[in-house]
Motif scaffolding. Structure first.
Motif, PDB file in Angstrom:
ATOM      1  N   VAL A   1       0.826  -1.210   0.000  1.00  0.00           N
ATOM      2  CA  VAL A   1       0.000   0.000   0.000  1.00  0.00           C
ATOM      3  C   VAL A   1       0.860   1.260   0.000  1.00  0.00           C
ATOM      4  O   VAL A   1       0.440   2.301  -0.527  1.00  0.00           O
ATOM      5  N   GLU A   2       2.074   1.157   0.536  1.00  0.00           N
ATOM      6  CA  GLU A   2       2.914   2.349   0.553  1.00  0.00           C
ATOM      7  C   GLU A   2       3.417   2.710  -0.842  1.00  0.00           C
ATOM      8  O   GLU A   2       3.869   3.829  -1.067  1.00  0.00           O
ATOM      9  N   ARG A   3       3.296   1.801  -1.785  1.00  0.00           N
ATOM     10  CA  ARG A   3       3.651   2.121  -3.171  1.00  0.00           C
ATOM     11  C   ARG A   3       2.701   3.189  -3.713  1.00  0.00           C
ATOM     12  O   ARG A   3       3.134   4.187  -4.288  1.00  0.00           O
ATOM     13  N   PHE A   4       1.396   3.007  -3.550  1.00  0.00           N
ATOM     14  CA  PHE A   4       0.468   4.014  -4.076  1.00  0.00           C
ATOM     15  C   PHE A   4       0.407   5.242  -3.171  1.00  0.00           C
ATOM     16  O   PHE A   4       0.175   6.355  -3.658  1.00  0.00           O
ATOM     17  N   ILE A   5       0.633   5.052  -1.867  1.00  0.00           N
ATOM     18  CA  ILE A   5       0.630   6.211  -0.974  1.00  0.00           C
ATOM     19  C   ILE A   5       1.739   7.176  -1.364  1.00  0.00           C
ATOM     20  O   ILE A   5       1.533   8.394  -1.470  1.00  0.00           O
ATOM     21  N   ASN A   6       2.918   6.645  -1.612  1.00  0.00           N
ATOM     22  CA  ASN A   6       4.041   7.517  -1.977  1.00  0.00           C
ATOM     23  C   ASN A   6       3.783   8.224  -3.302  1.00  0.00           C
ATOM     24  O   ASN A   6       4.075   9.419  -3.447  1.00  0.00           O
TER      25      ASN A   6
ATOM     26  N   ILE B   1       0.462  15.260  -4.926  1.00  0.00           N
ATOM     27  CA  ILE B   1      -0.158  16.415  -4.268  1.00  0.00           C
ATOM     28  C   ILE B   1       0.879  17.417  -3.774  1.00  0.00           C
ATOM     29  O   ILE B   1       0.550  18.596  -3.577  1.00  0.00           O
ATOM     30  N   SER B   2       2.127  16.972  -3.592  1.00  0.00           N
ATOM     31  CA  SER B   2       3.154  17.920  -3.155  1.00  0.00           C
ATOM     32  C   SER B   2       3.384  19.007  -4.204  1.00  0.00           C
ATOM     33  O   SER B   2       3.792  20.126  -3.870  1.00  0.00           O
ATOM     34  N   ARG B   3       3.084  18.712  -5.476  1.00  0.00           N
ATOM     35  CA  ARG B   3       3.268  19.710  -6.534  1.00  0.00           C
ATOM     36  C   ARG B   3       2.352  20.923  -6.321  1.00  0.00           C
ATOM     37  O   ARG B   3       2.661  22.026  -6.779  1.00  0.00           O
ATOM     38  N   ASP B   4       1.229  20.719  -5.635  1.00  0.00           N
ATOM     39  CA  ASP B   4       0.316  21.836  -5.388  1.00  0.00           C
ATOM     40  C   ASP B   4       0.957  22.917  -4.530  1.00  0.00           C
ATOM     41  O   ASP B   4       0.502  24.063  -4.517  1.00  0.00           O
ATOM     42  N   HIS B   5       2.017  22.529  -3.799  1.00  0.00           N
ATOM     43  CA  HIS B   5       2.676  23.477  -2.892  1.00  0.00           C
ATOM     44  C   HIS B   5       4.029  23.941  -3.436  1.00  0.00           C
ATOM     45  O   HIS B   5       4.717  24.715  -2.772  1.00  0.00           O
ATOM     46  N   ALA B   6       4.398  23.471  -4.622  1.00  0.00           N
ATOM     47  CA  ALA B   6       5.750  23.729  -5.133  1.00  0.00           C
ATOM     48  C   ALA B   6       6.054  25.211  -5.245  1.00  0.00           C
ATOM     49  O   ALA B   6       7.183  25.656  -4.976  1.00  0.00           O
TER      50      ALA B   6
ATOM     51  N   GLY C   1       4.179  27.539  -3.638  1.00  0.00           N
ATOM     52  CA  GLY C   1       3.373  28.171  -2.594  1.00  0.00           C
ATOM     53  C   GLY C   1       3.977  27.940  -1.232  1.00  0.00           C
ATOM     54  O   GLY C   1       5.075  28.417  -0.930  1.00  0.00           O
ATOM     55  N   ASP C   2       3.278  27.185  -0.405  1.00  0.00           N
ATOM     56  CA  ASP C   2       3.679  26.951   0.981  1.00  0.00           C
ATOM     57  C   ASP C   2       4.877  25.998   1.013  1.00  0.00           C
ATOM     58  O   ASP C   2       4.732  24.783   0.878  1.00  0.00           O
ATOM     59  N   GLN C   3       6.065  26.556   1.228  1.00  0.00           N
ATOM     60  CA  GLN C   3       7.277  25.743   1.209  1.00  0.00           C
ATOM     61  C   GLN C   3       7.402  24.852   2.438  1.00  0.00           C
ATOM     62  O   GLN C   3       8.086  23.826   2.398  1.00  0.00           O
ATOM     63  N   THR C   4       6.757  25.237   3.525  1.00  0.00           N
ATOM     64  CA  THR C   4       6.746  24.378   4.709  1.00  0.00           C
ATOM     65  C   THR C   4       5.964  23.110   4.419  1.00  0.00           C
ATOM     66  O   THR C   4       6.405  22.000   4.747  1.00  0.00           O
ATOM     67  N   ALA C   5       4.781  23.266   3.803  1.00  0.00           N
ATOM     68  CA  ALA C   5       3.987  22.100   3.424  1.00  0.00           C
ATOM     69  C   ALA C   5       4.755  21.240   2.432  1.00  0.00           C
ATOM     70  O   ALA C   5       4.742  19.999   2.526  1.00  0.00           O
ATOM     71  N   LEU C   6       5.434  21.875   1.487  1.00  0.00           N
ATOM     72  CA  LEU C   6       6.206  21.132   0.489  1.00  0.00           C
ATOM     73  C   LEU C   6       7.294  20.303   1.161  1.00  0.00           C
ATOM     74  O   LEU C   6       7.448  19.107   0.869  1.00  0.00           O
ATOM     75  N   GLU C   7       8.036  20.907   2.079  1.00  0.00           N
ATOM     76  CA  GLU C   7       9.096  20.166   2.765  1.00  0.00           C
ATOM     77  C   GLU C   7       8.526  18.997   3.556  1.00  0.00           C
ATOM     78  O   GLU C   7       9.081  17.888   3.539  1.00  0.00           O
ATOM     79  N   ALA C   8       7.412  19.244   4.248  1.00  0.00           N
ATOM     80  CA  ALA C   8       6.808  18.184   5.049  1.00  0.00           C
ATOM     81  C   ALA C   8       6.397  17.004   4.179  1.00  0.00           C
ATOM     82  O   ALA C   8       6.616  15.839   4.532  1.00  0.00           O
TER      83      ALA C   8
ATOM     84  N   ARG D   1      -8.526  17.491   3.756  1.00  0.00           N
ATOM     85  CA  ARG D   1      -9.439  18.617   3.983  1.00  0.00           C
ATOM     86  C   ARG D   1      -9.209  19.719   2.948  1.00  0.00           C
ATOM     87  O   ARG D   1     -10.155  20.386   2.521  1.00  0.00           O
ATOM     88  N   ARG D   2      -7.963  19.912   2.532  1.00  0.00           N
ATOM     89  CA  ARG D   2      -7.685  20.924   1.498  1.00  0.00           C
ATOM     90  C   ARG D   2      -8.338  20.529   0.182  1.00  0.00           C
ATOM     91  O   ARG D   2      -8.974  21.360  -0.485  1.00  0.00           O
ATOM     92  N   ILE D   3      -8.189  19.266  -0.205  1.00  0.00           N
ATOM     93  CA  ILE D   3      -8.802  18.789  -1.444  1.00  0.00           C
ATOM     94  C   ILE D   3     -10.316  18.859  -1.349  1.00  0.00           C
ATOM     95  O   ILE D   3     -11.012  19.286  -2.285  1.00  0.00           O
ATOM     96  N   ASP D   4     -10.853  18.444  -0.213  1.00  0.00           N
ATOM     97  CA  ASP D   4     -12.307  18.430  -0.031  1.00  0.00           C
ATOM     98  C   ASP D   4     -12.907  19.829  -0.156  1.00  0.00           C
ATOM     99  O   ASP D   4     -13.995  19.994  -0.720  1.00  0.00           O
ATOM    100  N   ALA D   5     -12.216  20.833   0.357  1.00  0.00           N
ATOM    101  CA  ALA D   5     -12.740  22.202   0.357  1.00  0.00           C
ATOM    102  C   ALA D   5     -12.936  22.751  -1.049  1.00  0.00           C
ATOM    103  O   ALA D   5     -13.743  23.667  -1.257  1.00  0.00           O
ATOM    104  N   ALA D   6     -12.223  22.183  -2.018  1.00  0.00           N
ATOM    105  CA  ALA D   6     -12.317  22.676  -3.397  1.00  0.00           C
ATOM    106  C   ALA D   6     -13.291  21.860  -4.247  1.00  0.00           C
ATOM    107  O   ALA D   6     -13.457  22.141  -5.435  1.00  0.00           O
TER     108      ALA D   6
END
Length: 316
Positions: free
Chosen positions: A84-89, A95-100, A102-109, A212-217
Motif C-alpha cells: 500500500v505504501e507504493r500508491f501512498i508515496n 499532491i506535493s506539486r500543489d505546494h511547489a 506556494g507553501d514551502q513548509t507544506a512542500l518540505e513536510a 481537507r484541502r482537497i475536499d474544500a475545493a
C-alpha cells in the motif's frame, strides 16, 4: 471575512506542517543501525499478537501451529504494508506539486513524507527477505504492488487520501493496542512496527490536512462520486485480502506438518480471511479518529452507503 478565515486556516495548516517536520527530524531512524541491527527472524517466536491474528478462534491448533500461523500472517502483514505504501508515496508526490510554488513548509513536510515512505518500503522488502530465509518455501504474494498502485491511483485524490488516512490511522492503533503491549513477540518484528509507527504518526496528520484541502475545493457532486470510489477501493482491498487469505491458507496447511479435517481446513481459511478483514478494514473503520474525520466530510446518506458496503464484512 471569508478571506480572513481562509488565511487563518492556511496559517494553522502551515504551523501543523512545521510541527510534522520537527517530529520527522526528531524520530528519524536508519533501517540497519536502528531496526534490524544484524538480527534475523527467530522462528521460535510469535510475530503477530492474538489481537491481530485472531488465532484464539482456532482452538484446535497446537502451540507450534498457532505460532506458525502468527508468522505467516506477520509476513503478510509486512508485505501488505509495503504494497500500500507504493500508491501512498505516488499520491504524496503528486499532491506535493500543489505546494511547489506556494507553501514551502507544506512542500518540505510532504517531501519528507515521501522519503520516509520509500524507506518503509525498503524496510518491508528487507523483512520479506529475512522471512524467506527462515520460513519454508512456497509462500506466495497475491498482488503486485505496481499493478495495485495503478488501479488505486485511477480513483479520485479524495478517495485515495481517505483510504490512505484509514490505513495510517489503523497502523498506529495496531501498534499501540496490540503489538506494543505484547512482550512475547519477536523483538525484531516488533521493532519494525515500532519504528514504522514513529513516522506514521506524522503522516496521518498530513493525510488529514491534505484531505481537507482537497475536499474544500470539491463540489457536492464530485464528493458524492468520490465516496463511491472510496467504497470501490475498500471492495478492492477486500478482494486482495481474499486472494491472500487463500494463498496463506494453502501455504499454512501444506507446511504445517499434519492433516486437518475438512471442517478444520475450512476454519483455518475462514480464520485467515476474518483476521485480514479485521486488520486492514474493520479495525480502521471502527477507529474513532477516522470516523470523526470521515464524518466531518460526508453527509448522512453517504455515511449510510459506506456502512451498507461494510455490513457484509462485519457479518462475515
Amino acid at each position: 471575512m471569508e478571506t480572513t478565515m481562509q488565511n487563518q486556516t492556511a496559517d494553522t495548516d502551515t504551523a501543523r506542517f512545521a510541527r510534522c517536520i520537527e517530529a520527522s527530524k526528531r524520530v528519524r531512524w536508519d533501517i540497519d543501525e536502528d531496526v534490524i541491527r544484524g538480527r534475523k527472524l527467530d522462528m521460535t517466536q510469535t510475530f503477530l499478537p492474538q489481537g491481530l491474528s485472531l488465532v484464539d478462534d482456532l482452538a484446535f491448533l497446537l502451540a507450534g501451529e498457532r505460532r506458525f500461523l502468527s508468522q505467516v500472517q506477520g509476513r503478510t502483514y509486512a508485505y501488505i504494508f509495503g504494497l500500500v505504501e507504493r500508491f501512498i508515496n505516488a499520491k504524496v508526490l503528486e499532491i506535493s506539486r500543489d505546494h511547489a510554488l506556494g507553501d514551502q513548509t507544506a512542500l518540505e513536510a510532504l517531501i519528507r513524507f515521501s522519503d520516509e515512505e520509500l524507506k518503509h518500503q525498503e524496510l518491508f522488502r528487507r523483512i520479506e527477505t529475512l522471512a524467506g530465509e527462515q520460513m519454508p518455501a512456497g509462500y506466495k504474494q497475491a498482488g503486485d504492488p505496481d499493478a495495485v498502485a495503478q488501479a488505486v491511483l485511477g480513483m479520485s485524490t479524495w478517495a485515495v487520501l481517505m483510504l490512505t488516512l484509514h490505513i495510517e490511522l489503523f497502523t498506529q492503533l495496531h501498534y499501540r493496542e496490540s503489538l506494543e503491549p505484547d512482550e512475547t513477540l519477536s523483538p525484531l518484528f516488533k521493532d519494525v512496527f515500532l519504528f514504522h509507527w514513529k513516522e506514521e504518526s506524522q503522516h496521518a496528520i498530513m493525510d488529514e490536512l491534505e484531505l481537507r484541502r482537497i475536499d474544500a475545493a470539491m463540489t457536492a457532486e464530485q464528493r458524492d462520486k468520490a465516496v463511491d470510489e472510496f467504497i470501490d477501493l475498500v471492495g478492492a482491498v477486500d478482494g486482495l485480502l481474499q486472494a491472500q487469505a487463500t494463498e496463506d491458507t494453502r501455504y499454512f496447511l501444506k507446511v504445517c506438518g499434519r492433516r486437518f479435517s475438512e471442517s478444520e481446513q475450512q476454519a483455518v481459511g475462514n480464520g485467515f480471511l476474518k483476521a485480514y478483514r479485521w486488520q486492514y478494514i474493520l479495525s480502521g473503520a471502527q477507529h474513532r479518529p477516522f470516523q470523526r474525520i470521515l464524518g466531518d466530510l460526508i453527509n448522512e446518506t453517504q455515511a449510510q452507503r459506506i456502512n451498507d458496503a461494510l455490513a457484509p464484512l462485519v457479518a462475515a
